[in-house]
Scaffold this motif. Structure first.
Motif, short mmCIF file in Angstrom:
data_model
loop_
_atom_site.label_atom_id
_atom_site.label_comp_id
_atom_site.label_asym_id
_atom_site.label_seq_id
_atom_site.Cartn_x
_atom_site.Cartn_y
_atom_site.Cartn_z
N CYS A 118 8.40 4.43 -4.73
CA CYS A 118 7.73 3.18 -4.23
C CYS A 118 6.72 4.21 -2.54
O CYS A 118 5.50 4.06 -2.41
CB CYS A 118 7.54 1.97 -4.28
SG CYS A 118 7.43 0.69 -5.96
N VAL A 119 7.85 4.14 -1.47
CA VAL A 119 8.00 4.68 -0.25
C VAL A 119 7.41 5.93 -0.80
O VAL A 119 6.06 6.52 0.53
CB VAL A 119 9.58 4.35 -0.09
CG1 VAL A 119 9.26 5.86 1.39
CG2 VAL A 119 9.75 3.52 0.63
N THR A 120 7.77 6.69 -1.47
CA THR A 120 6.97 8.22 -2.00
C THR A 120 5.34 8.24 -2.50
O THR A 120 4.57 8.91 -1.70
CB THR A 120 7.62 8.92 -3.04
OG1 THR A 120 9.00 9.55 -2.07
CG2 THR A 120 7.16 10.14 -3.20
N MET A 121 5.26 6.84 -2.89
CA MET A 121 3.77 6.90 -3.14
C MET A 121 2.82 6.53 -2.21
O MET A 121 1.67 6.59 -1.95
CB MET A 121 3.14 6.41 -4.14
CG MET A 121 2.36 5.91 -5.13
SD MET A 121 1.07 4.62 -4.34
CE MET A 121 2.17 3.33 -4.82
N ARG A 122 3.86 5.16 -1.44
CA ARG A 122 2.67 5.06 -0.09
C ARG A 122 2.98 5.91 0.01
O ARG A 122 1.84 5.45 1.64
CB ARG A 122 3.66 4.08 0.34
CG ARG A 122 2.57 2.50 1.55
CD ARG A 122 3.36 2.02 2.41
NE ARG A 122 5.09 2.02 2.31
CZ ARG A 122 5.71 0.74 3.13
NH1 ARG A 122 5.11 -0.35 3.22
NH2 ARG A 122 6.43 1.51 3.52
N ALA A 123 3.34 6.39 0.87
CA ALA A 123 3.42 7.68 2.28
C ALA A 123 1.94 8.86 2.22
O ALA A 123 1.23 8.79 2.98
CB ALA A 123 4.83 8.65 2.31
N ALA A 124 2.27 9.03 0.14
CA ALA A 124 0.89 10.66 -0.18
C ALA A 124 -0.58 9.08 0.64
O ALA A 124 -1.55 9.97 0.51
CB ALA A 124 1.45 10.18 -1.41
N GLY A 125 -0.46 8.09 -0.27
CA GLY A 125 -1.91 7.53 0.26
C GLY A 125 -2.07 7.66 1.46
O GLY A 125 -3.25 7.57 2.13
N THR A 126 -0.84 7.11 2.28
CA THR A 126 -1.19 7.05 3.99
C THR A 126 -1.98 8.31 4.58
O THR A 126 -2.01 8.13 5.40
CB THR A 126 0.35 6.73 4.65
OG1 THR A 126 1.17 5.27 4.00
CG2 THR A 126 0.50 6.86 6.26
N ARG A 127 -1.16 8.95 3.97
CA ARG A 127 -1.29 10.31 4.63
C ARG A 127 -3.04 10.55 4.47
O ARG A 127 -4.04 11.26 5.05
CB ARG A 127 -0.85 11.78 3.97
CG ARG A 127 0.13 11.98 4.38
CD ARG A 127 1.42 13.01 4.29
NE ARG A 127 1.48 13.11 2.57
CZ ARG A 127 1.89 12.49 1.83
NH1 ARG A 127 3.67 11.97 2.37
NH2 ARG A 127 2.37 12.72 0.52
N ILE A 142 -6.61 -0.69 10.28
CA ILE A 142 -5.42 -0.85 8.72
C ILE A 142 -4.42 0.38 8.58
O ILE A 142 -4.70 1.72 9.24
CB ILE A 142 -6.15 -0.81 7.20
CG1 ILE A 142 -6.79 0.37 6.79
CG2 ILE A 142 -6.99 -2.13 6.96
CD1 ILE A 142 -7.74 0.40 5.27
N ASP A 143 -3.40 0.41 8.19
CA ASP A 143 -2.21 1.58 7.55
C ASP A 143 -1.94 1.58 6.54
O ASP A 143 -2.69 1.15 5.90
CB ASP A 143 -1.13 0.95 9.26
CG ASP A 143 -0.06 -0.39 8.77
OD1 ASP A 143 -0.23 -0.91 7.59
OD2 ASP A 143 0.75 -0.87 9.41
N GLY A 144 -0.64 2.48 5.69
CA GLY A 144 -0.26 2.35 4.69
C GLY A 144 0.25 1.31 4.70
O GLY A 144 -0.20 1.47 2.45
N ALA A 145 0.61 0.52 4.79
CA ALA A 145 1.07 -1.16 4.38
C ALA A 145 0.02 -1.47 4.07
O ALA A 145 0.02 -2.54 2.39
CB ALA A 145 2.52 -1.28 5.26
N ASP A 146 -0.84 -2.15 4.37
CA ASP A 146 -2.20 -2.50 4.48
C ASP A 146 -2.63 -1.73 2.77
O ASP A 146 -2.61 -2.42 1.92
CB ASP A 146 -3.17 -2.40 4.92
CG ASP A 146 -2.53 -3.25 6.36
OD1 ASP A 146 -1.47 -4.34 6.36
OD2 ASP A 146 -3.30 -2.89 7.56
N GLY A 152 -1.71 -3.34 -4.68
CA GLY A 152 -1.41 -4.23 -5.90
C GLY A 152 -2.23 -5.14 -5.69
O GLY A 152 -2.41 -5.65 -6.67
N ALA A 153 -3.34 -5.77 -4.79
CA ALA A 153 -3.25 -6.46 -5.12
C ALA A 153 -5.49 -6.49 -6.15
O ALA A 153 -5.03 -7.23 -6.95
CB ALA A 153 -5.12 -6.91 -3.79
N LEU A 154 -5.48 -4.85 -5.72
CA LEU A 154 -6.91 -4.34 -6.70
C LEU A 154 -6.02 -4.30 -8.37
O LEU A 154 -6.93 -4.58 -9.40
CB LEU A 154 -7.07 -3.13 -6.64
CG LEU A 154 -7.88 -3.44 -5.23
CD1 LEU A 154 -8.06 -1.88 -4.73
CD2 LEU A 154 -9.57 -4.09 -5.56
N ALA A 155 -4.61 -3.86 -8.31
CA ALA A 155 -3.61 -3.87 -9.71
C ALA A 155 -4.26 -5.27 -10.29
O ALA A 155 -3.88 -5.76 -11.35
CB ALA A 155 -2.48 -3.02 -9.91
#
Length: 186
Positions: A118-127, A142-146, A152-155
């Motif tokens: 999950c951390v790796t995937m979130r970091a990819a999106g953040t970039r 907004i940031d990567g956590a957002d 998550g909300a859309l899923a």
């Protein structure tokens, strides 16, 4: 891993993916073993916990999403790259029904088997988000956590029978809220 054990592992994983897609993340491991035509002990030998099974299912998808993000980082349009990656990430989370809660919990729990994926995937999106922000194509508040929370909300929306048919429309609303026209202030 021996060749026969690896074959069993991959078979159980493929069956688990189909069962979880159909029944959701709370699908019975006993059902998975029956459909895979292996003993329950075989399932537990490969996946000692449900979380370990979910991690194995998600890890491959998250690795693909991370690789996809790396390719999208060089796309001409940072906004289109972010939107494409966001759509693909939501689709992965939606396809494995019911994993959203596990994903959201795992990001905050370093001892979770799902945490690293999950951390790796979130970091990819953040970039991708940071690149779009730097180009003036995404809102800067907004940031990567957002972004991960929005995935998550859309899923989750796609998991709700009464809202599933509206999920594509709502994806567009959220994507439009994240992305901005050049020069637009948010």
């Amino acid at each position: 891993m021996r060749a026969d054990a690896k074959k069993n592992y991959e078979h159980v994983l493929n069956v688990a993916r189909a069962v979880i897609t159909e029944q959701g993340a709370d699908a019975s491991l006993r059902d998975i073993s029956r459909k895979a035509e292996v003993g329950l002990g075989t399932v537990y030998r490969h996946f000692p916990t449900r979380e370990a099974l979910l991690d194995a299912l998600l890890r491959e998808s998250f690795d693909e999403l991370t690789a996809r993000a790396a390719k999208l980082e060089t796309a001409d349009s940072s906004a289109a790259a972010l939107q494409s990656w966001l759509r693909e990430t939501v689709a992965v989370a939606r396809n494995l029904r019911g994993v959203t809660a596990s994903m959201m919990a795992a990001i905050e729990e370093p001892d979770s088997a799902l945490h690293a994926s999950c951390v790796t995937m979130r970091a990819a999106g953040t970039r991708l988000l940071v690149r779009a922000q730097a180009d003036g194509m995404a809102r800067t508040d907004i940031d990567g956590a957002d972004l991960f929370a929005l995935v998550g909300a859309l899923a989750w929306l796609g998991d709700q029978p009464s809202l599933a048919q509206r999920s594509d429309h709502l994806f567009g609303v959220i994507a439009d809220a994240i992305l901005s026209s050049p020069g637009m202030q948010r």
